[in-house]
Design a protein around this motif. Structure first.
Motif, PDB file in Angstrom:
ATOM      1  N   UNK A   1      -8.442  -6.443   7.877  1.00 39.82           N
ATOM      2  CA  UNK A   1      -8.014  -5.723   9.111  1.00 39.82           C
ATOM      3  C   UNK A   1      -8.918  -5.489  10.154  1.00 39.82           C
ATOM      4  N   UNK A   2      -8.687  -4.979  11.225  1.00 37.54           N
ATOM      5  CA  UNK A   2      -9.802  -4.640  12.336  1.00 37.54           C
ATOM      6  C   UNK A   2      -9.901  -3.086  11.972  1.00 37.54           C
ATOM      7  N   UNK A   3     -11.391  -2.846  12.037  1.00 37.48           N
ATOM      8  CA  UNK A   3     -11.872  -1.542  11.742  1.00 37.48           C
ATOM      9  C   UNK A   3     -11.075  -0.409  12.387  1.00 37.48           C
ATOM     10  N   UNK A   4     -11.200  -0.634  13.504  1.00 33.45           N
ATOM     11  CA  UNK A   4     -10.535   0.487  14.428  1.00 33.45           C
ATOM     12  C   UNK A   4      -9.000   0.763  14.230  1.00 33.45           C
ATOM     13  N   UNK A   5      -8.267  -0.285  13.882  1.00 33.33           N
ATOM     14  CA  UNK A   5      -6.864  -0.234  13.188  1.00 33.33           C
ATOM     15  C   UNK A   5      -6.900   0.463  11.914  1.00 33.33           C
ATOM     16  N   UNK A   6      -7.776   0.079  10.999  1.00 34.80           N
ATOM     17  CA  UNK A   6      -7.516   0.729   9.725  1.00 34.80           C
ATOM     18  C   UNK A   6      -8.087   2.405   9.823  1.00 34.80           C
ATOM     19  N   UNK A   7      -9.030   2.546  10.725  1.00 35.18           N
ATOM     20  CA  UNK A   7      -9.207   4.195  11.121  1.00 35.18           C
ATOM     21  C   UNK A   7      -7.983   4.761  11.614  1.00 35.18           C
ATOM     22  N   UNK A   8      -7.231   4.204  12.127  1.00 31.22           N
ATOM     23  CA  UNK A   8      -6.039   4.818  12.692  1.00 31.22           C
ATOM     24  C   UNK A   8      -4.514   4.951  11.799  1.00 31.22           C
ATOM     25  N   UNK A   9      -5.017   4.483  10.595  1.00 34.84           N
ATOM     26  CA  UNK A   9      -3.754   4.703   9.416  1.00 34.84           C
ATOM     27  C   UNK A   9      -3.497   6.014   9.136  1.00 34.84           C
ATOM     28  N   UNK A  10      -2.174   6.212   9.012  1.00 31.48           N
ATOM     29  CA  UNK A  10      -1.802   7.562   8.618  1.00 31.48           C
ATOM     30  C   UNK A  10      -1.127   7.193   7.251  1.00 31.48           C
ATOM     31  N   UNK A  11      -0.922   8.150   6.608  1.00 30.02           N
ATOM     32  CA  UNK A  11      -0.365   8.199   5.270  1.00 30.02           C
ATOM     33  C   UNK A  11       0.945   7.738   4.993  1.00 30.02           C
ATOM     34  N   UNK A  12       1.809   7.981   6.117  1.00 28.57           N
ATOM     35  CA  UNK A  12       3.275   7.368   6.103  1.00 28.57           C
ATOM     36  C   UNK A  12       3.230   5.971   6.361  1.00 28.57           C
ATOM     37  N   UNK A  13       2.075   5.317   6.498  1.00 27.41           N
ATOM     38  CA  UNK A  13       1.994   3.894   6.629  1.00 27.41           C
ATOM     39  C   UNK A  13       1.370   3.321   5.451  1.00 27.41           C
ATOM     40  N   UNK A  14       1.132   3.910   4.409  1.00 30.46           N
ATOM     41  CA  UNK A  14       0.848   3.441   3.077  1.00 30.46           C
ATOM     42  C   UNK A  14       1.702   3.622   2.116  1.00 30.46           C
ATOM     43  N   UNK A  15       2.071   2.487   1.232  1.00 29.68           N
ATOM     44  CA  UNK A  15       2.862   2.636   0.115  1.00 29.68           C
ATOM     45  C   UNK A  15       2.244   2.109  -1.089  1.00 29.68           C
ATOM     46  N   UNK A  16       1.749   2.876  -1.502  1.00 32.21           N
ATOM     47  CA  UNK A  16       1.070   2.710  -2.924  1.00 32.21           C
ATOM     48  C   UNK A  16       1.793   2.272  -4.127  1.00 32.21           C
ATOM     49  N   UNK A  17       3.203   2.755  -3.969  1.00 35.70           N
ATOM     50  CA  UNK A  17       4.042   2.855  -5.222  1.00 35.70           C
ATOM     51  C   UNK A  17       4.935   1.368  -4.943  1.00 35.70           C
ATOM     52  N   UNK A  18       5.281   0.809  -3.780  1.00 34.62           N
ATOM     53  CA  UNK A  18       5.986  -0.010  -3.796  1.00 34.62           C
ATOM     54  C   UNK A  18       5.617  -1.444  -4.433  1.00 34.62           C
ATOM     55  N   UNK A  19       6.182  -2.475  -4.704  1.00 37.72           N
ATOM     56  CA  UNK A  19       5.677  -3.670  -5.415  1.00 37.72           C
ATOM     57  C   UNK A  19       6.329  -4.701  -4.361  1.00 37.72           C
ATOM     58  N   UNK A  20       5.368  -5.347  -3.820  1.00 34.05           N
ATOM     59  CA  UNK A  20       3.830  -4.957  -3.873  1.00 34.05           C
ATOM     60  C   UNK A  20       3.427  -3.919  -2.994  1.00 34.05           C
ATOM     61  N   UNK A  21       2.318  -3.046  -3.295  1.00 30.18           N
ATOM     62  CA  UNK A  21       1.861  -1.982  -2.332  1.00 30.18           C
ATOM     63  C   UNK A  21       1.647  -2.616  -0.998  1.00 30.18           C
ATOM     64  N   UNK A  22       1.847  -1.638   0.059  1.00 29.73           N
ATOM     65  CA  UNK A  22       1.466  -1.977   1.404  1.00 29.73           C
ATOM     66  C   UNK A  22       0.744  -1.166   2.190  1.00 29.73           C
TER      67      UNK A  22
END
Length: 187
Positions: A14-35
């Motif tokens: 991913x683009x570095x400046x887009x990664x730096x803008x990620x908030x936790x509500x956009x991360x799902x580590x428990x889904x299958x697959x994680x996103x």
């Protein structure tokens, strides 16, 4: 946080400046697959003028580069491990990666931290180097179309021209050329 950022960049492209803008509500580590879902970008200070004519501080813009729609990436194991460790450090609220004051981390500071961490022989590596590497690896294994989708490019030409390393070693075609030279070409 630099190791975690590098792990996620190297695992996703991913683009570095887009990664730096990620908030936790956009991360799902428990889904299958994680996103991980990219929904914005961090804009560095000095790049955008405020209403008073002065440069705005580092801030999050709620749209991706060029107004692109949100982009969800399936996370490989290395990114899941790095983000899982980050949850332990920062909790599951707000932004994933922050500066030491709790604000948005600038791309300039990420570049500076990476330069300081790398030995001289790797001084050519930038945060965008990981994007190019992911594009090249995915293209080599799965094809240009999959690399285009991973990087969220509208056109495959963008992926091909700017991100995929050009092959500079020809394939082993000796048998074909030997047949041709001897006049025994298949028709």
């Amino acid at each position: 946080m630099l190791p975690a950022i590098i792990d996620v960049l190297a695992a996703t492209g991913c683009r570095p400046n887009e990664l730096l803008a990620v908030r936790w509500h956009g991360v799902d580590l428990l889904s299958d697959p994680p996103t991980l879902t990219l929904t914005g970008t961090v804009v560095d200070h000095g790049q955008v003028e405020g209403q008073d004519g002065n440069a705005l501080p580092v801030h999050r813009q709620d749209e991706r580069k060029g107004g692109a729609p949100s982009h969800t990436l399936i996370l490989p194991a290395g990114a899941v491990a790095a983000l899982t460790e980050m949850v332990g450090q920062s909790g599951k609220d707000g932004q994933v990666f922050s500066n030491r004051d709790g604000g948005w981390m600038s791309l300039a500071n990420l570049r500076r931290a990476l330069r300081a961490a790398l030995p001289e022989e790797l001084s050519w590596v930038t945060p965008y180097s990981f994007r190019r590497t992911v594009a090249t690896v995915v293209t080599g294994e799965l094809g240009l179309s999959e690399a285009q989708h991973q990087l969220s490019h509208a056109r495959h030409l963008t992926t091909e021209q700017h991100y995929v390393e050009r092959r500079t070693h020809g394939p082993d075609v000796r048998a074909v050329l030997d047949r041709y030279a001897s006049g025994k070409v298949r028709e």
